[in-house]
Design an enzyme around this catalytic site. Sequence first.
Site, PDB file in Angstrom:
ATOM      1  N   SER A 151      13.378  25.387 -37.986  1.00  0.00           N
ATOM      2  CA  SER A 151      14.108  24.693 -38.914  1.00  0.00           C
ATOM      3  C   SER A 151      14.029  24.819 -40.218  1.00  0.00           C
ATOM      4  O   SER A 151      14.204  26.078 -40.826  1.00  0.00           O
ATOM      5  CB  SER A 151      13.924  22.977 -38.450  1.00  0.00           C
ATOM      6  OG  SER A 151      14.761  22.321 -39.074  1.00  0.00           O
ATOM      7  N   ASP A 158      23.237  21.959 -31.128  1.00  0.00           N
ATOM      8  CA  ASP A 158      22.505  21.767 -32.058  1.00  0.00           C
ATOM      9  C   ASP A 158      23.255  21.126 -33.474  1.00  0.00           C
ATOM     10  O   ASP A 158      24.261  21.912 -34.014  1.00  0.00           O
ATOM     11  CB  ASP A 158      21.760  23.068 -32.774  1.00  0.00           C
ATOM     12  CG  ASP A 158      20.815  22.843 -33.797  1.00  0.00           C
ATOM     13  OD1 ASP A 158      20.895  21.851 -34.570  1.00  0.00           O
ATOM     14  OD2 ASP A 158      19.804  23.672 -33.891  1.00  0.00           O
ATOM     15  N   HIS A 205      18.533  20.622 -31.693  1.00  0.00           N
ATOM     16  CA  HIS A 205      17.926  21.048 -32.514  1.00  0.00           C
ATOM     17  C   HIS A 205      16.520  21.278 -32.001  1.00  0.00           C
ATOM     18  O   HIS A 205      15.584  21.883 -32.805  1.00  0.00           O
ATOM     19  CB  HIS A 205      17.953  20.161 -33.747  1.00  0.00           C
ATOM     20  CG  HIS A 205      17.534  20.961 -35.114  1.00  0.00           C
ATOM     21  ND1 HIS A 205      17.885  22.201 -35.612  1.00  0.00           N
ATOM     22  CD2 HIS A 205      16.510  20.664 -35.889  1.00  0.00           C
ATOM     23  CE1 HIS A 205      17.467  22.741 -36.579  1.00  0.00           C
ATOM     24  NE2 HIS A 205      16.621  21.694 -36.841  1.00  0.00           N
TER      25      HIS A 205
HETATM   26  C1  MLT Z   1      16.973  22.331 -43.786  1.00  0.00           C
HETATM   27  O1  MLT Z   1      17.006  21.638 -44.603  1.00  0.00           O
HETATM   28  O2  MLT Z   1      16.097  23.437 -43.926  1.00  0.00           O
HETATM   29  C2  MLT Z   1      17.526  22.249 -42.794  1.00  0.00           C
HETATM   30  O3  MLT Z   1      18.583  21.197 -42.598  1.00  0.00           O
HETATM   31  C3  MLT Z   1      16.772  21.915 -41.480  1.00  0.00           C
HETATM   32  C4  MLT Z   1      15.770  20.844 -41.622  1.00  0.00           C
HETATM   33  O4  MLT Z   1      16.267  19.677 -41.566  1.00  0.00           O
HETATM   34  O5  MLT Z   1      14.589  20.952 -42.023  1.00  0.00           O
END
Ligand code: MLT
Length: 202
Positions: free
Chosen positions: A102, A152, A183
């Site tokens: 992520s 996702d 996700h």
């Molecule tokens: C981010 O902010 O990098 C993406 O939205 C994934 C997350 O939620 O960390």
Amino acid sequence: MRHIFQQGTDVTAPVLVLLHGTGGTERDLLPLAQAISPASSVLSVRGNVLENGMPRFFRRLAEGIFDEEDLIFRTKELNDFLDEAAVEHGFDRRNVVAIGYSNGANIAGSLLFHYPDALRGAILHHPMVPLRGIQLPDLTDTPIFIGAGRNDPICSPEETEELQKLLGEAGAEIEVHWENAGHQLTRSEVDAAGTWFKANLA
Ligand code: MLT
């Protein structure tokens, strides 16, 4: 940067750099390193940014909208940290493979987008396109695994395909593994990453 370093038993195996998701810590992904390459040295890093108390690797303006100036600054900060950590811990800087989930996958993607030799390869679990409109470096001979979920809500399948295209045009060798999931990081995705790692980087 705050981190954990664990010396591996095989000094020739890639050094795994672990990059957690939003709200995580440097402890979160240690089981992934065990699952994917148990003999590797491990450098697990905590993101330097806090969002309502949650560690991240760069700032965002809203869900899915990144602060690009901070992303570029933090990407350089992480790349510099990897250079310093290689000297401090005595590992081969050219033999580093990132495993990110992520937000951690997004900063790993940004390393690939900005620096030709930052990573020997990467396992990106649920990455997004870190930023658009830049010329990527030559990523020939850089194997990349992308794990994605067909449902996702944060990284849409279209964005996964866009990322695959951008990295592919830069010369990277990419495998996309699809899960019928959202996700979250599933066991079967980690198993697929492990199989891919053995075929491409072990
Ligand atoms: C981010 O902010 O990098 C993406 O939205 C994934 C997350 O939620 O960390």
